[in-house]
Scaffold this motif. Structure first.
Motif, PDB file in Angstrom:
ATOM      1  N   ILE A  11       1.056  -1.258  -0.024  1.00 33.53           N
ATOM      2  CA  ILE A  11       0.080   0.178  -0.014  1.00 33.53           C
ATOM      3  C   ILE A  11       1.033   1.190   0.043  1.00 33.53           C
ATOM      4  O   ILE A  11       1.741   1.358   1.032  1.00 33.53           O
ATOM      5  CB  ILE A  11      -0.770   0.188   1.400  1.00 33.53           C
ATOM      6  CG1 ILE A  11      -1.634  -1.320   1.201  1.00 33.53           C
ATOM      7  CG2 ILE A  11      -1.826   1.248   1.252  1.00 33.53           C
ATOM      8  CD1 ILE A  11      -2.412  -1.570   2.558  1.00 33.53           C
ATOM      9  N   PRO A  12       0.836   1.849  -0.957  1.00 34.38           N
ATOM     10  CA  PRO A  12       1.609   3.084  -1.238  1.00 34.38           C
ATOM     11  C   PRO A  12       1.218   4.362  -0.104  1.00 34.38           C
ATOM     12  O   PRO A  12       0.263   4.319   0.209  1.00 34.38           O
ATOM     13  CB  PRO A  12       1.644   3.676  -2.586  1.00 34.38           C
ATOM     14  CG  PRO A  12       0.274   3.204  -2.857  1.00 34.38           C
ATOM     15  CD  PRO A  12      -0.145   1.906  -2.124  1.00 34.38           C
ATOM     16  N   PHE A  13       2.234   5.144   0.383  1.00 30.97           N
ATOM     17  CA  PHE A  13       1.770   6.154   1.163  1.00 30.97           C
ATOM     18  C   PHE A  13       0.791   7.204   0.435  1.00 30.97           C
ATOM     19  O   PHE A  13       0.058   7.631   0.958  1.00 30.97           O
ATOM     20  CB  PHE A  13       3.330   6.896   1.440  1.00 30.97           C
ATOM     21  CG  PHE A  13       3.040   8.080   2.356  1.00 30.97           C
ATOM     22  CD1 PHE A  13       2.385   8.215   3.538  1.00 30.97           C
ATOM     23  CD2 PHE A  13       3.486   9.315   1.540  1.00 30.97           C
ATOM     24  CE1 PHE A  13       1.940   9.240   4.174  1.00 30.97           C
ATOM     25  CE2 PHE A  13       3.136  10.442   2.547  1.00 30.97           C
ATOM     26  CZ  PHE A  13       2.337  10.589   3.610  1.00 30.97           C
ATOM     27  N   LEU A  14       1.568   7.249  -0.936  1.00 25.72           N
ATOM     28  CA  LEU A  14       0.496   8.121  -1.745  1.00 25.72           C
ATOM     29  C   LEU A  14       0.551   7.583  -3.258  1.00 25.72           C
ATOM     30  O   LEU A  14       1.674   7.001  -3.566  1.00 25.72           O
ATOM     31  CB  LEU A  14       1.005   9.301  -1.784  1.00 25.72           C
ATOM     32  CG  LEU A  14       0.867  10.662  -2.866  1.00 25.72           C
ATOM     33  CD1 LEU A  14      -0.684  10.744  -2.380  1.00 25.72           C
ATOM     34  CD2 LEU A  14       1.545  11.804  -2.791  1.00 25.72           C
ATOM     35  N   ASP A  15      -0.784   7.400  -3.845  1.00 29.36           N
ATOM     36  CA  ASP A  15      -1.029   6.988  -4.962  1.00 29.36           C
ATOM     37  C   ASP A  15      -1.254   8.299  -5.914  1.00 29.36           C
ATOM     38  O   ASP A  15      -2.428   8.847  -6.154  1.00 29.36           O
ATOM     39  CB  ASP A  15      -2.038   5.809  -5.159  1.00 29.36           C
ATOM     40  CG  ASP A  15      -2.469   5.400  -6.631  1.00 29.36           C
ATOM     41  OD1 ASP A  15      -1.621   5.851  -7.567  1.00 29.36           O
ATOM     42  OD2 ASP A  15      -3.339   4.812  -6.778  1.00 29.36           O
ATOM     43  N   LEU A  16      -0.186   8.300  -6.654  1.00 31.24           N
ATOM     44  CA  LEU A  16      -0.400   9.515  -7.882  1.00 31.24           C
ATOM     45  C   LEU A  16      -0.798   9.072  -9.124  1.00 31.24           C
ATOM     46  O   LEU A  16      -0.982  10.031  -9.842  1.00 31.24           O
ATOM     47  CB  LEU A  16       0.991  10.549  -7.967  1.00 31.24           C
ATOM     48  CG  LEU A  16       1.258  11.587  -6.821  1.00 31.24           C
ATOM     49  CD1 LEU A  16       2.403  12.432  -7.025  1.00 31.24           C
ATOM     50  CD2 LEU A  16      -0.101  12.392  -6.648  1.00 31.24           C
ATOM     51  N   GLY A 337       3.384   1.957   3.167  1.00 38.17           N
ATOM     52  CA  GLY A 337       4.369   3.260   3.104  1.00 38.17           C
ATOM     53  C   GLY A 337       3.804   4.023   4.085  1.00 38.17           C
ATOM     54  O   GLY A 337       2.639   4.301   4.355  1.00 38.17           O
ATOM     55  N   THR A 338       5.073   4.792   4.758  1.00 40.79           N
ATOM     56  CA  THR A 338       4.583   5.955   5.521  1.00 40.79           C
ATOM     57  C   THR A 338       5.518   7.129   5.390  1.00 40.79           C
ATOM     58  O   THR A 338       6.376   7.069   4.381  1.00 40.79           O
ATOM     59  CB  THR A 338       4.949   5.222   6.938  1.00 40.79           C
ATOM     60  OG1 THR A 338       6.155   5.074   7.302  1.00 40.79           O
ATOM     61  CG2 THR A 338       3.799   4.265   7.546  1.00 40.79           C
ATOM     62  N   GLY A 339       5.253   8.231   6.153  1.00 34.63           N
ATOM     63  CA  GLY A 339       6.264   9.399   6.087  1.00 34.63           C
ATOM     64  C   GLY A 339       6.189  10.027   7.421  1.00 34.63           C
ATOM     65  O   GLY A 339       5.521   9.637   8.420  1.00 34.63           O
ATOM     66  N   ILE A 340       7.220  11.111   7.427  1.00 32.69           N
ATOM     67  CA  ILE A 340       7.324  11.844   8.629  1.00 32.69           C
ATOM     68  C   ILE A 340       7.283  13.316   8.279  1.00 32.69           C
ATOM     69  O   ILE A 340       8.384  13.713   7.679  1.00 32.69           O
ATOM     70  CB  ILE A 340       9.022  11.649   9.508  1.00 32.69           C
ATOM     71  CG1 ILE A 340       8.911  10.095   9.793  1.00 32.69           C
ATOM     72  CG2 ILE A 340       8.686  12.445  10.768  1.00 32.69           C
ATOM     73  CD1 ILE A 340      10.165   9.760  10.428  1.00 32.69           C
ATOM     74  N   HIS A 341       6.306  14.117   8.759  1.00 32.72           N
ATOM     75  CA  HIS A 341       6.157  15.504   8.510  1.00 32.72           C
ATOM     76  C   HIS A 341       6.082  16.332   9.526  1.00 32.72           C
ATOM     77  O   HIS A 341       5.085  16.624  10.153  1.00 32.72           O
ATOM     78  CB  HIS A 341       4.789  15.643   7.259  1.00 32.72           C
ATOM     79  CG  HIS A 341       4.910  14.730   6.322  1.00 32.72           C
ATOM     80  ND1 HIS A 341       4.568  13.478   6.307  1.00 32.72           N
ATOM     81  CD2 HIS A 341       5.433  14.934   4.953  1.00 32.72           C
ATOM     82  CE1 HIS A 341       4.532  12.926   5.044  1.00 32.72           C
ATOM     83  NE2 HIS A 341       5.268  13.747   4.281  1.00 32.72           N
ATOM     84  N   TYR A 342       7.111  16.766  10.220  1.00 34.11           N
ATOM     85  CA  TYR A 342       8.577  16.649   9.653  1.00 34.11           C
ATOM     86  C   TYR A 342       9.575  16.199  10.947  1.00 34.11           C
ATOM     87  O   TYR A 342       9.024  16.624  12.073  1.00 34.11           O
ATOM     88  CB  TYR A 342       8.885  18.126   9.055  1.00 34.11           C
ATOM     89  CG  TYR A 342       7.938  18.415   8.021  1.00 34.11           C
ATOM     90  CD1 TYR A 342       8.221  18.080   6.668  1.00 34.11           C
ATOM     91  CD2 TYR A 342       6.977  19.158   8.314  1.00 34.11           C
ATOM     92  CE1 TYR A 342       7.287  18.358   5.465  1.00 34.11           C
ATOM     93  CE2 TYR A 342       5.990  19.535   7.099  1.00 34.11           C
ATOM     94  CZ  TYR A 342       6.506  19.218   5.866  1.00 34.11           C
ATOM     95  OH  TYR A 342       5.543  19.271   4.918  1.00 34.11           O
ATOM     96  N   PRO A 343      10.596  15.485  10.285  1.00 38.03           N
ATOM     97  CA  PRO A 343      11.285  15.065  11.562  1.00 38.03           C
ATOM     98  C   PRO A 343      12.029  15.940  12.549  1.00 38.03           C
ATOM     99  O   PRO A 343      12.382  15.689  13.723  1.00 38.03           O
ATOM    100  CB  PRO A 343      12.306  13.939  10.877  1.00 38.03           C
ATOM    101  CG  PRO A 343      12.438  14.438   9.531  1.00 38.03           C
ATOM    102  CD  PRO A 343      10.984  15.063   9.097  1.00 38.03           C
ATOM    103  N   GLN A 380      -8.281   8.006  -3.365  1.00 42.94           N
ATOM    104  CA  GLN A 380      -8.452   6.458  -3.778  1.00 42.94           C
ATOM    105  C   GLN A 380      -7.981   5.426  -2.762  1.00 42.94           C
ATOM    106  O   GLN A 380      -8.273   4.224  -3.306  1.00 42.94           O
ATOM    107  CB  GLN A 380      -7.937   6.407  -5.267  1.00 42.94           C
ATOM    108  CG  GLN A 380      -8.370   7.351  -6.479  1.00 42.94           C
ATOM    109  CD  GLN A 380      -7.622   8.807  -6.118  1.00 42.94           C
ATOM    110  OE1 GLN A 380      -6.562   9.121  -5.424  1.00 42.94           O
ATOM    111  NE2 GLN A 380      -8.345   9.628  -6.701  1.00 42.94           N
ATOM    112  N   LEU A 381      -7.386   5.648  -1.915  1.00 41.16           N
ATOM    113  CA  LEU A 381      -7.438   4.743  -0.730  1.00 41.16           C
ATOM    114  C   LEU A 381      -8.780   3.810  -0.425  1.00 41.16           C
ATOM    115  O   LEU A 381      -9.820   4.476  -0.456  1.00 41.16           O
ATOM    116  CB  LEU A 381      -6.601   5.238   0.447  1.00 41.16           C
ATOM    117  CG  LEU A 381      -6.532   4.488   1.700  1.00 41.16           C
ATOM    118  CD1 LEU A 381      -5.023   3.704   1.316  1.00 41.16           C
ATOM    119  CD2 LEU A 381      -5.980   5.082   2.826  1.00 41.16           C
TER     120      LEU A 381
END
Ligand SMILES: Cc1ncc(COP(=O)(O)O)c(C=O)c1O
Length: 419
Positions: A11-16, A337-343, A380-381
């Motif tokens: 599962i992507p963090f973001l599907d563009l 997928g994950t992200g850090i906004h902001y580390p 679209q998730l």
């Protein structure tokens, strides 16, 4: 062991890709139109988009520019901030916020964020104005840390949720500050203003506001793009000049400006996508509600907080945990997928060492930066994908809490033996 470490199940963090494929015909039509007319810079495609985006934000004007950073820089430059002035903002934002302040010739100073919304803390702003400023002989507000005049404040509507604008605007007006919104992550977010007794759109409350159309934003271009919104015709005219080499008329340059125009293809693509933005934002809100439902019972997690005065558009869905690295690694192994906004908060960045802040200066921003993790969030998730994300998050959280109980027991037993 995860049930989902099969890569095809990832599962992507973001599907563009999906939203662009869904609109492929419409978007390629824009390219064709530009190719057939050779209208690449300026012209009706840009003007039509500007008009539509202003209507979407409920503002009189929108001026399309080449990025969100340019939008914020131009907004600051045209809202009365003079070179050398202090512009207040938060340390918990993308660096573009402070780059724009510095590139406009001003100096950023920070106030801490609110521990629940992660946006500018009104209490910290008030304390700064009351205790870290003085008035000079002419009544100008002066920062005690830098000795410079404080003239503007840039609240950032982070993750798609607006800052507490009524209170910020009222403090700003009390202290004579201009408010410029960094709405780069908040296309379509709303705030219930008690002052005006109605919901107000991001970008419509300050003197001007900056939006980014970086591809991953709620409204994203197929490249770089941005816009300023304002209700002030004079600010709009100045920005049109600044984005186009300072010219009002071809080769008549009133000031030195920039090459900060938005190209026509991006404007056309944005216009086509704008028609879907309200629906996409609703889908993001639905996904956020579903995550809240799926994850809400786990007390080791802190979920996003949306005050009653806010209608957020969930550019990001950000949770907090005290074992962020462990959770991210677990999700990564499960193909999520994950992200850090902001580390790293901006006051702790090497780029701002010269501002001489201490690590402890903004304790909330510092703590939150160490705990946040952004989960997959895009219109679209699917519900099935969300269930899988939640299952893995909860699986990790329960192992982590079992381990915690075990290690607490180990600490307790030797302690009891010594009694
Ligand atoms: C809060 C914030 N401000 C400013 C910007 C700058 O926008 P751009 O990348 O379009 O220059 C961004 C974009 O990431 C952002 O998230």
């Amino acid at each position: 062991m995860s049930m989902f470490n099969n890569v095809s199940n990832s599962i992507p963090f973001l599907d563009l890709v999906t939203p662009h494929l869904e609109l492929e015909q419409e978007l390629t039509g824009v390219f064709r139109r530009a190719l057939h007319t050779a209208g690449f810079i300026g012209g009706p495609m840009v003007e039509d988009f500007e008009e539509a985006f202003a209507a979407f934000c409920s503002t009189n004007f929108s001026i399309a520019v080449s990025s969100g950073t340019d939008a914020l820089r131009f907004a600051i430059m045209t809202c009365g901030v003079q070179p050398g002035d202090v512009v207040l903002t938060v340390p918990h934002t993308f660096i573009a916020t402070t780059e724009a302040i510095s590139q406009a010739g001003a100096v950023p100073e920070f106030v801490d964020i609110d521990a629940r919304t992660y946006n500018m803390s009104v209490e910290s702003l008030q304390l700064y104005l009351e205790e870290q400023c003085s008035r000079d002989g002419s009544g100008k507000l002066i920062s005690l840390r830098s000795g410079r005049p404080v003239t503007a404040v840039v609240p950032v509507h982070l993750y798609g949720q607006m800052a507490d604008m009524d209170l910020i605007m009222s403090l700003a007006s009390q202290y004579g500050l201009t408010v410029i919104e960094d709405a780069c992550q908040a296309h379509g977010a709303e705030y219930f203003s008690k002052k005006f007794n109605r919901w107000m759109k991001a970008g419509s409350m300050g003197s001007a506001a900056a939006f980014s159309f970086y591809p991953g934003k709620n409204l994203g271009a197929c490249g770089e793009a941005g816009a300023v919104t304002t209700n002030d015709a004079c600010i709009a005219d100045k920005i049109k000049m600044l984005r186009d080499h300072g010219q009002v008329k071809k080769y008549h340059h009133d000031v030195e400006g920039y090459n900060g125009r938005l190209d026509a293809i991006q404007a056309g693509l944005l216009h086509a996508k704008l028609a879907h933005l309200a629906k996409w934002n609703t889908q993001r809100r639905d996904r956020a509600a579903e995550y809240n439902r799926l994850l809400g019972a786990d007390k080791t997690l802190t979920l996003p907080y949306e005050p009653t005065w806010s209608c957020a558009v969930y550019h990001l869905y950000v949770i907090r945990t005290d074992d962020r690295a462990g959770l991210m690694s677990h999700l990564n192994k499960a193909g999520i997928g994950t992200g850090i906004h902001y580390p790293i908060p901006l006051h702790m960045q090497r780029a701002y060492a010269s501002l001489n802040y201490c690590l402890e200066d903004f304790p909330v921003a510092r703590r939150i930066a160490a705990e946040i993790v952004s989960l997959p969030m895009f219109p679209q998730l699917t519900v099935d994908q969300q269930r899988r994300v939640a299952e893995e998050v909860l699986a990790f959280a329960s192992t982590a809490s079992d381990e915690r109980v075990e290690s607490e027991a180990n600490i307790l037993i030797p302690a009891l033996q010594t009694v």
